[in-house]
Design a protein around this motif. Structure first.
Motif, short mmCIF file in Angstrom:
data_model
loop_
_atom_site.label_atom_id
_atom_site.label_comp_id
_atom_site.label_asym_id
_atom_site.label_seq_id
_atom_site.Cartn_x
_atom_site.Cartn_y
_atom_site.Cartn_z
N SER A 14 -7.11 -1.15 4.60
CA SER A 14 -8.10 -1.56 5.61
C SER A 14 -9.01 -2.65 5.07
O SER A 14 -9.33 -3.62 5.78
CB SER A 14 -8.92 -0.35 6.05
OG SER A 14 -8.08 0.65 6.59
N SER B 221 -5.07 4.00 2.29
CA SER B 221 -5.50 3.53 3.62
C SER B 221 -6.77 2.70 3.53
O SER B 221 -6.90 1.67 4.21
CB SER B 221 -5.72 4.74 4.54
OG SER B 221 -4.54 5.49 4.68
N SER C 66 0.83 -1.21 0.00
CA SER C 66 0.00 0.00 0.00
C SER C 66 0.86 1.25 0.00
O SER C 66 0.60 2.21 -0.74
CB SER C 66 -0.93 -0.02 1.22
OG SER C 66 -1.71 1.15 1.28
#
Length: 422
Positions: A165, A161, A32
């Protein structure tokens, strides 16, 4: 020394599920970050490319005034470095020397907000090979250095993010779906017993778990069969040895009555035959007792410990015929109610082990009313090797467990010591 032991304990108690989850999460977090960084760099590169195209267009189509400068849509075009705005010359100490050389400078810029002020300059060559210096000053905006959701860098960070997640949530859901069959497999494996093995393993929903369960069940079945064969062999052999031992004992008694010993030597030989026969009878009874599945007890009777120890040493004296070994015996004249056959096996194997692992030197034997200790030296090449008893130690351990006795082994300097407490 405390730190390595703690580290080893941590590694031994490490959870495979937690280890896998943390490693995959770390990998997803790294990916990420990497993709967010690539996206931000692509945005900045595209921004610079767009700015350069605008500068080339301004230099190509702008007409210079008498001062050899011009301004188009905020871009300042000059034919010389001295004609560029003073703010540009103050920021950049020297002009770009190569054609299409692009310079930029940001003031008070942090990654998630636009810079307070920005300066750009580029050297461009027109179609008729004339040099132009194109500059641009991004004006200061109120609250320009504050965090804003619509900023591209902020959007990239938010997208990264959110993606991370979502990946963690999906991974957590998958781990929960795998937990039930794994927990079922662990409970089933812990419930397996050699005496009560199931005919087949249950279905754990996954091919790998089913294969592992079948391998485990086959392995335990093979061990159970091997253990049964050993137990049957021990039982059959012990039963078959009873008849010749009883015959030997009967003939020894008849020999004592029919041919009385004429001298001490013959008397000693007859005593050895009788004692060896009784010892074999006691050993066979002990082996049969250890082989029984039901809980039974051996008959205990008063045993003179020092006399039994002397008999064992006398029986094993042949083992030091080719060795220079001396015994140092410290025995107490004590009598205990013990199962003689089982206790004789314990003492015999302790003394035999000392004789087997000693090339030369003194073997120290200490006997009290509740313990027996045998200490023997061992050679340096055996210092890192196992000094176990093999089958003898197995019998000692089983007998000790049956009667609640304890066995302690210690190694110090060049001595090996074993202590039996009864």
């Amino acid at each position: 020394m405390a730190s390595p032991s703690f580290s080893n304990m941590f590694l031994r108690n490490k959870s495979l599920k937690r280890h896998f989850f943390l490693r995959i999460t770390l990998l997803a977090f790294s990916m990420s970050l990497l993709l967010s960084f690539i996206a931000s760099q692509s945005f900045l590169h595209g921004f610079d490319r767009s700015r350069q195209i605008h500068m080339r267009s301004a230099a190509k189509y702008a007409a210079l005034d008498n001062d050899r400068r011009s301004e188009v849509l905020g871009y300042h075009i000059a034919s010389s470095w001295e004609a560029t705005p003073p703010a540009i010359r103050n920021v950049f100490a020297s002009p770009p020397t190569a054609t299409d050389r692009y310079l930029k400078h940001y003031e008070d810029w942090w990654y998630f907000a636009p810079p307070k002020k920005a300066y750009f300059v580029m050297r461009v060559a027109t179609d008729d090979s004339q040099v132009r210096y194109v500059s641009y000053i991004k004006p200061q905006r109120p609250n320009s250095n504050k965090f804003r959701l619509q900023d591209p860098m902020v959007l990239i960070a938010i997208c990264g993010s959110v993606a991370f997640s979502l990946f963690v949530l999906v991974l957590f859901y998958l781990s929960r779906s795998y937990r039930r069959p794994l927990k079922h497999f662990l409970g089933w494996a812990q419930s397996l017993e050699l005496k009560k093995l199931p005919a087949q393993s249950p279905d754990f929903k996954f091919q790998e778990l089913n294969g592992l369960a079948n391998v485990m069940l086959d392995s335990m079945a093979s061990n159970a069969n091997a253990l049964k064969r050993e137990r049957d062999f021990l039982g059959y052999a012990s039963h078959e040895l009873r008849n010749p031992i009883m015959t030997l004992m009967s003939n020894a008694r008849l020999l004592r009555k029919a041919v009385p010993a004429s001298n001490a030597k013959e008397q000693q030989i007859q005593d050895r035959i009788s004692r060896a026969s009784s010892t074999m009878k006691g050993i066979i009874e002990t082996l049969l007792w250890l082989n029984r599945r039901e809980d039974t007890t051996l008959i205990s009777k008063p045993v003179q410990l020092s006399r039994l120890l002397d008999e064992v040493i006398d029986e094993l004296d042949y083992m030091r015929d080719t060795k220079e070994i001396e015994f140092t015996i410290d025995s107490a004249n004590a009598t205990r109610n013990l199962p003689e056959g089982a206790f004789r096996i314990l003492v015999t194997n302790m003394v035999r082990n000392a004789l087997q692992h000693t090339s030369e030197g003194h073997i120290h034997i200490s006997q009290t009313d509740c313990s027996l200790t045998v200490s023997n030296p061992y050679s340096p090449e055996e210092s890192t090797a196992s000094t176990g008893f093999g089958l003898g130690m197995l019998l000692i351990q089983q007998i000790s467990d049956k009667f609640g006795w304890s066995i302690e082994q210690t190694k110090s300097s060049r001595m090996f010591t074993i202590t039996a407490r009864f």
